[in-house]
Each structure stands twice: as C-alpha cells, then as structure tokens.
Design an enzyme around this catalytic site. Structure first.
Site, PDB file in Angstrom:
ATOM      1  CB  ALA A   9      -0.924  -0.033   1.128  1.00  0.00           C
ATOM      2  N   GLY A  11       1.989   2.968  -2.862  1.00  0.00           N
ATOM      3  CA  GLY A  11       2.100   3.778  -3.877  1.00  0.00           C
ATOM      4  C   GLY A  11       1.252   5.226  -3.799  1.00  0.00           C
ATOM      5  NE  ARG A  15      -3.540   6.156 -14.536  1.00  0.00           N
ATOM      6  CZ  ARG A  15      -3.848   4.860 -15.113  1.00  0.00           C
ATOM      7  NH1 ARG A  15      -3.007   3.640 -14.696  1.00  0.00           N
ATOM      8  NH2 ARG A  15      -4.791   4.704 -15.852  1.00  0.00           N
ATOM      9  N   GLY A 104      -3.218  -3.410  -1.991  1.00  0.00           N
ATOM     10  CA  GLY A 104      -4.019  -2.554  -1.246  1.00  0.00           C
ATOM     11  C   GLY A 104      -4.875  -1.648  -2.195  1.00  0.00           C
ATOM     12  CE1 TYR A 349     -27.958  14.963  18.007  1.00  0.00           C
ATOM     13  CE2 TYR A 349     -28.253  16.139  20.269  1.00  0.00           C
ATOM     14  CZ  TYR A 349     -27.610  15.156  19.376  1.00  0.00           C
ATOM     15  OH  TYR A 349     -26.212  14.851  19.559  1.00  0.00           O
ATOM     16  CB  ALA A 363     -42.980  17.156  17.066  1.00  0.00           C
ATOM     17  CE1 TYR A 370     -18.996  19.421  23.419  1.00  0.00           C
ATOM     18  CE2 TYR A 370     -19.573  21.044  21.853  1.00  0.00           C
ATOM     19  CZ  TYR A 370     -18.543  20.587  22.591  1.00  0.00           C
ATOM     20  OH  TYR A 370     -17.428  20.824  22.137  1.00  0.00           O
ATOM     21  CB  SER A 388     -44.447  19.336  21.064  1.00  0.00           C
ATOM     22  OG  SER A 388     -45.073  18.395  20.421  1.00  0.00           O
ATOM     23  NE  ARG A 423     -46.384  26.402  29.396  1.00  0.00           N
ATOM     24  CZ  ARG A 423     -46.894  25.262  28.694  1.00  0.00           C
ATOM     25  NH1 ARG A 423     -46.528  24.393  27.796  1.00  0.00           N
ATOM     26  NH2 ARG A 423     -48.362  25.167  29.241  1.00  0.00           N
TER      27      ARG A 423
END
Length: 450
Positions: A9, A11, A15, A104, A349, A363, A370, A388, A423
């Site tokens: 592997a 090369g 090309r 390869g 998500y 929904a 994160y 939702s 809320r």
C-alpha cells in the site's frame, strides 16, 4: 499451516489526482486497503503487515481504526514490488508459515480464491501465483505455463511478441513459505527495462533452484485494480451491485434496488424492508423484520427486530434501537438507546441519552447534551411523555411515568410520575397587535413617500 498477510500500500497514486494516498480512498465506506485485509481474513492469518509509503502517517492512522491487528512498515523508496515486500522482512523474522502478498488497491479478490491458492500450496507448489484470462491483456505481465506448471512471469515491457500474445495474465497476488519468499527476493535483480526489483522474478529464481511454481486462476473482475477516479467510481458501482444482490439473496426487500447504498460491513436480516434512497455507512446492523423508510441515513448503529426508521431519519454512531422502537421523519439519534416500543417520531435530536420502554418523545424535543467542552447524559424513563418542543438540559433524569409540558426547558431532575412545566407565563395584551400593525404600515407608507 500458519498464515501471514503482506498488503502492499505504498504507491502515491498520482493518477487519482489527489493529496490523499490512493489506498485511503474509500470503497463501500472503507479504505481500499481494508478490503484486501478482509479478503485475507478467511485464511485466519496470525500476522498482517501493511507496507506503506506515500502518506504513511495517514495510512497508519487508518489501519489503527480497523478491528484486525495490523503492523505498518514503511517503504521509503519505491524500487519495485519485490523491494516493497522485502520491507516486511523484519516484521516477520520470527514468523513460520505461508505469506500471501496482496495489493491495497485491488479490493475484489474473493476469499475462495485465496483458499484455492492455499490448497495449491498444501498440494506441493512452492510458489503459487494468481492469474486471470484477460479480455484485453494490454500491458499486464504474462504467465508462461507448461501444463499446470508456471515457468516464468514476463512483464509486458520485457516480453517478446510471442509472449505478448499470451492472454493468461498476472494479478500480482502470490503465496509462498515466508522464509523462502524472502530468500527468493534476496536473489532478485533490477536488470530490466524499468530498473526495478520485480516480485514476479521470484518464479524464475525458484525454478532455477529446482522448486515448483503453479498458477491458480480467477475471474478477471476479481483482479480489478484502482488507479483513477473513474476506476474508483466503476469499482463502487461493482461493489454496490454485489451487496444488493447479496441482500436480495438473503431475503431482504429492496423496494428500489439501485437507490440503496451499502457499506462493506452492512448486515441486514431476512424480511427487513429497505425503502428507496437509503444510505448505510459503516458499522450498521439491521435485524429481521425491521423497516428502514425512504431517504434515511444510518451509520454505526443497531436496529432491532420490528423497529421502524424514517423517512428522512439519521442514525449516528452509538444509536441502539430496541424491538418495536420508532424513529420518524427528520429525527437524529446519536449515542443513545431507544428502548422497546419507544417513539421519537418528529423533528427531534436525541444524543447521549437513554429513552425508556414505551416512552413518547414529542415533536421538536432536544437533548442539550454538549456544553462546549463535555458531553452529558440524559435519562428518560419508561412510559414517559415528553411534550413537544421540550429542551432537556443534560445531565438530567426524567423518572418513569413522568411528563413534561409543551415548550418546557428541563434543568432539574423530574421525579417518577411528576409533571414538569418550565416556561414563561403567557401575557395577552388586548388590541396590541392591531395597534402595532397600524403603526408599522404607516411607517412603511411614509418611507415610500420619500
């Protein structure tokens, strides 16, 4: 007999017109060289050596991600195929058994073909070369035979007119006892048209020592080497056709066969249904009876029996869906377990999370996993109802049977059976909308007057 693989592997692949080493271009979601290793895996090799050159650091990094144990050695100068194989000498000094030399950039050698070569070795051949009958021999090396015995391999540049008329060509793949292989390589010279050390010359050296060389043949399609983008595209088409045929033979329904794309390691059980325009990245298992609906993308995930995914869903690495789970349109799941019968049906998500049995995720729900530095976990218990547009700010736990009101931002744990409402209080101002629009329209008219 113990077996070692030597995969060349090194090369540059000029090309390909790419900064990426040729063997790192992907076929079926895996680098090219990984396909050679996968073919050789059928021989249960004790050792695998990858000979890298151009972009060796990147190749080494890619090899480290594979499940197989692979030792990478470096060919600093490209002086020919025999020189390349010789770079594995030190790595295999303590190895006793047969060595198989693979390439390869040649991904389609079948395990059955390598097993036929092993049988030829076991039958008494000292060196076994893989050949093929070429429709257009072109510039391939030619195999000069005497019955079953291989007399020599002649590179096209060095071949006579009679030898160029031969249609049995050399694939480059060969097998021999490891110690013998390196002994023969040590006797190879570079006195040829290219000034390189040809691995093919070991056949002549072996015969001069009274050893026997034989050729095993395979279909030309197995020997397809990849040197250009066009050849890579053709190889991908060939690979996908093979995987689709395999899926159909295994009892998988492909609603629109040619629109489904597989990775090299995709596993799909019988009676699974795959709708149009589904893409499988590496590391996907779909169990029997699951349904993957149209325009979904899956990678690094496991989908259990009876689960339904999509349409337009994305499963990322670490997604684990239990039996009967449902993930609907425009839903993304990452590093999360969706337990038995749970539903995440719309525009959500779910990342770094556990969603319990029979939970319903409304929904627009997002696990805010994160904080800019660390990832945090969200636990959603069994039989929960997440309203939702709920934002679950991890780390946070929602107890079994609990629920959240629509539009809630959850920053504290919710006890089992409780309801969370987080809320701002709504305030209605009578006539305010009418007055506001009248003011704005008047302002717009005044601007037009100027």
């Amino acid at each position: 007999m113990a077996t070692a693989l030597i995969v060349l592997a090194a090369g540059q692949g000029t090309r390909m017109n790419s900064d990426l080493p040729k063997v790192l271009h992907e076929l079926g979601g895996l680098p090219l060289f990984a396909h050679a290793l996968a073919s050789g895996a059928s021989l249960a090799p004790e050792r695998a050596v990858l000979v890298a050159g151009h972009g060796a650091q990147a190749v080494t990094k890619a090899a480290a991600t594979l499940d197989a144990e692979v030792e990478v050695v470096i060919q600093a100068e490209q002086l020919g195929t025999a020189h390349a194989v010789d770079q594995a000498r030190a790595a295999l000094t303590d190895f006793s058994g047969d060595a198989f030399v693979l390439y390869g950039d040649t991904p389609f050698i079948r395990p059955e073909t390598l097993e036929a070569m092993a049988e030829a070795r076991a039958g008494g051949a000292d060196v076994v070369v893989l050949g093929f009958e070429a429709d257009d021999p072109g510039r391939y090396g030619r195999l000069v035979m005497n019955g079953q015995e291989l007399l020599r391999i002649v590179e096209f540049k060095d071949a006579s007119d009679d030898e160029r008329a031969i249609t049995l060509c050399n694939s480059g793949v060969l097998a021999a006892d490891t110690e013998l292989l390196f002994e023969l390589i040590a006797a190879v010279s570079n006195e040829n048209a290219s000034g390189e050390y040809y691995l093919t010359d070991i056949v002549g050296v072996a015969r001069d020592r009274g050893l026997r060389a034989e050729a095993v043949t395979c279909a030309e399609a197995e020997t397809l080497g990849i040197n250009t983008r066009a050849e890579l595209a053709a190889a991908e088409a060939q690979f996908q056709a093979m995987k689709r045929d395999e899926a159909l033979e295994n009892g998988v329904t492909l609603v629109a066969r040619d629109s489904v794309f597989f990775a090299a390691d995709t596993v799909i059980g019988r009676d699974a249904i795959i709708e149009p325009n589904v893409v499988f990245g590496p590391g996907v298992t779909v169990e029997s009876g699951a349904r993957i609906r149209a325009f979904s993308h899956l990678e690094g995930c496991h989908v259990s029996r009876g689960a339904v995914i999509g349409p337009y869903a994305r499963l990322r690495p670490g997604a684990e869906l239990a039996e009967g789970a449902k993930v609907g349109n425009f839903v993304e799941i990452k590093n999360a377990v969706i337990d038995t019968g749970a539903k995440v049906n719309h525009l959500s998500y779910i990342g770094d999370a556990f969603v319990g049995e029979a939970a319903n995720i409304g929904a627009g729900t997002i696990t805010c996993n994160y904080d800019g530095v660390f990832k945090h976990h969200t636990h959603i218990g069994a039989n929960t109802f997440i309203g939702s547009d709920t934002m679950l700010v991890a780390p946070v736990t929602v107890g079994d049977g609990a629920m959240t009101a629509t539009g809630t931002v959850v920053t504290e744990d919710i006890e089992p059976g409780a309801m969370a409402i987080g809320r701002a209080r709504q305030s209605n101002k009578d006539g305010f909308a009418t007055k506001l629009f009248e003011k704005l329209r008047a302002l717009k008219a005044a601007q037009k007057g100027h």
